[in-house]
Every structure is written in structure tokens, then in C-alpha cells.
Motif scaffolding. Structure first.
Motif, short mmCIF file in Angstrom:
data_model
loop_
_atom_site.label_atom_id
_atom_site.label_comp_id
_atom_site.label_asym_id
_atom_site.label_seq_id
_atom_site.Cartn_x
_atom_site.Cartn_y
_atom_site.Cartn_z
N VAL A 68 68.13 -2.42 7.29
CA VAL A 68 69.38 -2.02 6.95
C VAL A 68 69.09 -0.72 6.08
O VAL A 68 68.49 -1.03 5.04
N TRP A 69 69.99 0.19 6.51
CA TRP A 69 69.89 1.40 5.39
C TRP A 69 71.23 1.56 5.29
O TRP A 69 72.11 1.95 5.89
N THR A 100 73.92 -9.27 2.79
CA THR A 100 73.25 -10.37 2.22
C THR A 100 72.22 -10.81 2.68
O THR A 100 71.34 -11.57 2.06
N GLY A 101 72.03 -10.82 3.97
CA GLY A 101 71.10 -11.78 4.78
C GLY A 101 71.25 -12.91 4.96
O GLY A 101 70.61 -13.71 5.74
N HIS A 102 72.64 -13.34 4.87
CA HIS A 102 73.05 -14.79 5.04
C HIS A 102 73.34 -14.97 6.35
O HIS A 102 73.72 -13.95 7.07
N ARG A 133 67.51 -2.92 3.08
CA ARG A 133 67.13 -4.64 3.19
C ARG A 133 66.29 -4.65 4.42
O ARG A 133 66.44 -4.01 5.38
N GLU A 134 65.49 -5.90 4.23
CA GLU A 134 64.68 -6.29 5.49
C GLU A 134 65.05 -7.91 5.48
O GLU A 134 64.90 -8.49 4.68
N ILE A 135 65.68 -8.05 6.90
CA ILE A 135 65.89 -9.50 7.18
C ILE A 135 64.75 -10.05 7.88
O ILE A 135 64.63 -9.50 9.12
N VAL A 136 64.13 -11.24 7.69
CA VAL A 136 63.28 -11.78 8.67
C VAL A 136 64.22 -12.66 9.32
O VAL A 136 64.89 -13.53 9.26
N HIS A 137 63.89 -12.19 10.84
CA HIS A 137 64.51 -13.05 11.88
C HIS A 137 63.52 -13.18 13.09
O HIS A 137 62.76 -12.28 13.35
#
Length: 542
Positions: A363-364, A430-432, A376-380
């Protein structure tokens, strides 16, 4: 003259050990057999090397042929080292401790112990579906449904004005039109494209007309009432000349202000088409590395001169449509692996959301800031194999905060012994993990997901089926009536599909989520529930 000697056979010597009882118990016998083989070979060599007078002669006298060594030691299928086993053991995959984690791509741990992991178990074997069919249903599926082709769903799009109309494209090039308020009514057009429908865009000036692009290298303009399509562009005018020259169209979008249709192929080139004059504009432009696939295009909703592209060269680029030239991008967003999708935020267009094959959602927060690194970088889990449609995280078009995204999950979770692949709603700020959508009968992976632009409805393309999800909260007796009414069989381009609605096992709306962390998105979409009606909310690590 002495007769020519035959070539000497080299002995086969088996070394090492096999981890089973039979090999360990007979190791002494094998050693004795190996000694006998060596002695027998030595005797044969001496006899072949002797002349008529019994003396040794020839260049090879006194020399033995080198032995062929075959090792039966068990080694790891991943790193080829001894001492452990990894890889597929039947249907289960075992991680190699000497390789990086499959999920987060970081060394030092395996997928089972990954701190970013959401699923509880790995490699769960799917349970068989409960048999609730009659004998007539069985005969129908066995004799009639087996003759109907079942292509995979590759794209979905909601109608811009008709709330209950959904369009689907599939692997065979067919386009299905569904009114999910009347599931028994459907329209399927099978003569528009010859293979995968990758993109569908409505003409907002005339909402019965649809633009579609396909891997057959064509763009079609189709009247949805008659099914008659007009071929706008064919980038393979000479037909099939082999895979090295065949161009396929993957990315496509429409610039309404300029009346432009933009499409990109699997060789890195961009094509422009005037939707007013129905003519191609200029020559193709190289926007990604030559020979790499451009998988996505998206025009900024508030600044239509800005174009976002992504491709197999591990980059996403921002372009100014007014001066499109090779290497003239305004910004370049680097990724670890292939970029499956890249989208501007739906309302302001100031954010960027990308999905990469390195199991990262990036996300930018602002396109006007520093774009060298993501906010942010969200591991998925969405690192898929080649037989699946790519996973793409997409914004919720109804979310004014531009933070909610939806994406299917690759690694399964164990729900009472059944392997299910949830559809995740993620708060990108938030990555939640906000919510998980599951159904005990849906054991396949759901890579294609499309949120309704106005209603709280999600459409899912899972293998050969199309599913419709909407919030639960009905009473138990109402649920049974609703299930009997709504769970029916449809066809997605001459195939079997189901229209299903997500339901909660709880009687009250307030029990769908725990009291802590409850928010608007949780109330809206509901979360995963087990048979006892309990619900869990989990967090995706950043």
C-alpha cells in the motif's frame, strides 16, 4: 590373430542405506554380495587379459573398469541434502528447514511456525461433501452434466445500473449474464472470444454495451441484449504462427474523458484505441520490459491522465497518458516478484494497492509522496501455482475511507477436519484481518472476487462456480427457507455453478463477532463461524 576381446562390463556397486527395515536387516548380505561381484570381475579381467601363452597382454592388462555407483540414500526433494525430508508427501506439503518460509519468504523458520501465518494447519485433506441428492439428481449429473464443458471463471463484473445483474467471463471465451435475484434466468454468449476473457468494462454512455479483451488477442464491443459483438482490434492479424509470436491481451481499462480504450499484451506493449471513432491510435508503445507480460492497467478515477500499469518484470509504473513513450514513466514501484494487480484508490485516486507473487500486499498512502518504498507491506498467502487465475486484492468501492480490500487465500484452514480457503477482508491501513468468508461446501480456492459498487454483496469465481455472498443475520427458521429458496444450480457459460449466500450459525446479529475490535466492516460482512457458533478475529502481521 587373437579374437577381439569383448568390452568389459563395469560392475554396479550399491552404496548407502535406505530407511526401511528390510534394508537395515540385510546389510551384511549386501556386503558379501558386493565382495563376490568384485572377485568375479577381477577373475574375468585376468582371463580376458591373458594371451595364448597365459601371460597378460594388451593396453588394458592389469586394469579394472571403474565401477558405477548408485546411491539409495534418501535426500530432501527441495534442497537435495540428507538428514530430513521435505516436499509433497501424498497430498501434504512438508517445509524444508533449510529453505526460506513459503509464506513470508524469510529464512529461519517454516510455514508452520511463520509469525505471519493465519491458517492453523497446513495441508489439510478436504472432506467429502455430504450426499443430499436423490437418485434422479445422481442420474442427471452422471449422464447429462458430464457432457457439458466446465470452463474456469476468470473475470467478474457488476452491471453499472442494474443492481442484481452480474457478468462472468471464463476460460473458453464465453460471457454469462446473471440476474441473481432470479437465479434460474441466464444468458450465455459463447461466440465472442475463442479463449480466456481477461477483462470486461462497461460503456458508461450506453450500459448495454460491453468492452472485453481476451488471450486470443482481440477486443470486442458486444451488445448484451443481442449478443452481437463488433471486433474492434485484432493484434494477431496473421493468425497462429507459434507461441513466440502470439500476442495475448491481459490488461485493459477505459479513459472516459479522452474516449480512450487502453490494452496491453504479453510482450510489454500498450495499445490505444479511440472509442468514439472506433479506430486504433498510432503504434504500440513498450511500457514494460520487452517480452514481459503486462497483466494490469488502471486509470486514475480523479486524474484520468494518470495510468497505472503492472507486469511480470516485477514493477508497477505510473504514466502520463499525454506523453506516453518508452521509459517515460513518472514513477516506478519495485516488487520482489511478479505483480498480479495494481489499482488506484476508488474515490480520491491518491492511494495505490498492489498484489505481488511474493505473498505481499503493498500500500502506498499517497502518489505525491516518496514512492521508492511502500507505506505498508501486508503478508498474505496468495503465491499460487500456474493452474489458477491470479489472486488480486481489490478496493471496496463503497468504502469512503479507502482502506478495505478483499482477496482470496491460497493456504487452507482446518474447520472441523475440512480444508477451506477463506476470502479475506483486510484493513489496509492497519493490516488487520477484518473478516473471513467461508462455506463448508466451498472447498475450492476463490481467486476471482468482485465487490458490488452499491450493495453489500460480493461475487466470487471459484473454479467452475460463481458464488454470491451477502450479510447473514437471519433466524434459524428463516435461514432454512432462504437456503431452500436460494441454493440452486445455474450455468456459468454452459457449466454447473451455485448461487450461495453467506450465512451465520448464530441467531443474533451481535454474535457474529466478538465484542472487542468490532467495527463497521465487521458488522457489515460477518466473519468465520464454526459449528458451535463461535467466531474468531485474527490479525495479519505487517
Amino acid at each position: 590373430m587373437p579374437a577381439p576381446s569383448r568390452p568389459r562390463k563395469r560392475p554396479t556397486i550399491i552404496v548407502g542405506s535406505v530407511d526401511n527395515s528390510s534394508s537395515s536387516s540385510s546389510s551384511d548380505d549386501e556386503e558379501e554380495e558386493e565382495e563376490e561381484v568384485e572377485d568375479r570381475v577381477d577373475d574375468e579381467d585376468e582371463e580376458k587379459g591373458k594371451g595364448r601363452n597365459g601371460s597378460l597382454s594388451g593396453k588394458g592388462a592389469g586394469k579394472k573398469a571403474p565401477a558405477i555407483i548408485i546411491s539409495l540414500k534418501k535426500v530432501c526433494k527441495v534442497c537435495k541434502e540428507e538428514g530430513h525430508q521435505a516436499g509433497f508427501q501424498g497430498a501434504n506439503y512438508i517445509d524444508c528447514p533449510r529453505k526460506p518460509c513459503f509464506l513470508c519468504k524469510m529464512p529461519g523458520h517454516t510455514t508452520m511456525s511463520c509469525p505471519h501465518r493465519v491458517a492453523l494447519e497446513h495441508g489439510v485433506v478436504p472432506a467429502l461433501r455430504k450426499n443430499k441428492q436423490t437418485q434422479l439428481d445422481y442420474v442427471f449429473e452422471r449422464q447429462l452434466m458430464s457432457q457439458i464443458p466446465k470452463p474456469r471463471v476468470t473475470s467478474l463484473e457488476f452491471h453499472p445500473t442494474m443492481n442484481s445483474v452480474l457478468l462472468s467471463g471464463d476460460k473458453k471465451g464465453q460471457i454469462g449474464i446473471w440476474d441473481y435475484s432470479k437465479p434460474n434466468e441466464k444468458t450465455v454468449y459463447g461466440s465472442i472470444h475463442s479463449c480466456i476473457v481477461n477483462n470486461m468494462k462497461f460503456d458508461t454512455r450506453n450500459d448495454i454495451m460491453l468492452y472485453t479483451s481476451s488471450s486470443d488477442g482481440t477486443i470486442s464491443y458486444t451488445d448484451l441484449e443481442t449478443g452481437i459483438g463488433v471486433l474492434l482490434m485484432d493484434i494477431n492479424p496473421n493468425g497462429w504462427n507459434g507461441p513466440s509470436t502470439w500476442r495475448m491481451l491481459y490488461g485493459m481499462d477505459i479513459n472516459l474523458d479522452k474516449g480512450l480504450l487502453l490494452a496491453a499484451d504479453n510482450f510489454g506493449y500498450l495499445y490505444l484505441f479511440d472509442t468514439r471513432e472506433k479506430v486504433k491510435i498510432g503504434e504500440s508503445i513498450l511500457i514494460h520490459r520487452k517480452g514481459s507480460k503486462v497483466v494490469g492497467l488502471h486509470c486514475n478515477p480523479t486524474q484520468p491522465d494518470l495510468l497505472l500499469s503492472c507486469g511480470n518484470d516485477h514493477y508497477a509504473h505510473i504514466w502520463d497518458i499525454r506523453r506516453l513513450e518508452t521509459q517515460s514513466f513518472l514513477a516506478s514501484l519495485a516488487h520482489g516478484r511478479v505483480v498480479n494487480s495494481a489499482y488506484f484508490s476508488p474515490h480520491t485516486g491518491s492511494k495505490i494497492l498492489t498484489t505481488s507473487q511474493d505473498n505481499r500486499i503493498r500500500v502506498w498512502d499517497s502518489i505525491f509522496g516518496n514512492l521508492n518504498l511502500p507505506s505498508r507491506e501486508i503478508v498474505h498467502s496468495h503465491d499460487f501455482n500456474r493452474h489458477l487465475t491470479p489472486f488480486k486484492a481489490e478496493w471496496d468501492p463503497k468504502d469512503s475511507s479507502e482502506s478495505l480490500a478483499v482477496i482470496g487465500r491460497y493456504i487452507s484452514e482446518n474447520y472441523n477436519g475440512v480444508a477451506l480457503h477463506p476470502i479475506d477482508f483486510i484493513d489496509t491501513s492497519t493490516g488487520h484481518l477484518v473478516a473471513e468468508l467461508i462455506d463448508p461446501d466451498l472447498t475450492t480456492i476463490s481467486p476471482v472476487n468482485k465487490l458490488h459498487p452499491r450493495d453489500d454483496i460480493l461475487a466470487t469465481g471459484s473454479s467452475r462456480s460463481v458464488f454470491i455472498w451477502r450479510p447473514g443475520g437471519l433466524k434459524v427458521e428463516d435461514k432454512e427457507a432462504e437456503r431452500k429458496k436460494e441454493i440452486i444450480f445455474c450455468n456459468t457459460g454452459k457449466k454447473s455453478a451455485k448461487g450461495k449466500f453467506n450465512e451465520s450459525d448464530d441467531d443474533d446479529d451481535g454474535d457474529d463477532f466478538p465484542s472487542k475490535g468490532k467495527n463497521k466492516q465487521q458488522k457489515k460482512y460477518g466473519g468465520k463461524s464454526d459449528k458451535a457458533g463461535s467466531s474468531k478475529s485474527k490479525i495479519v502481521k505487517i
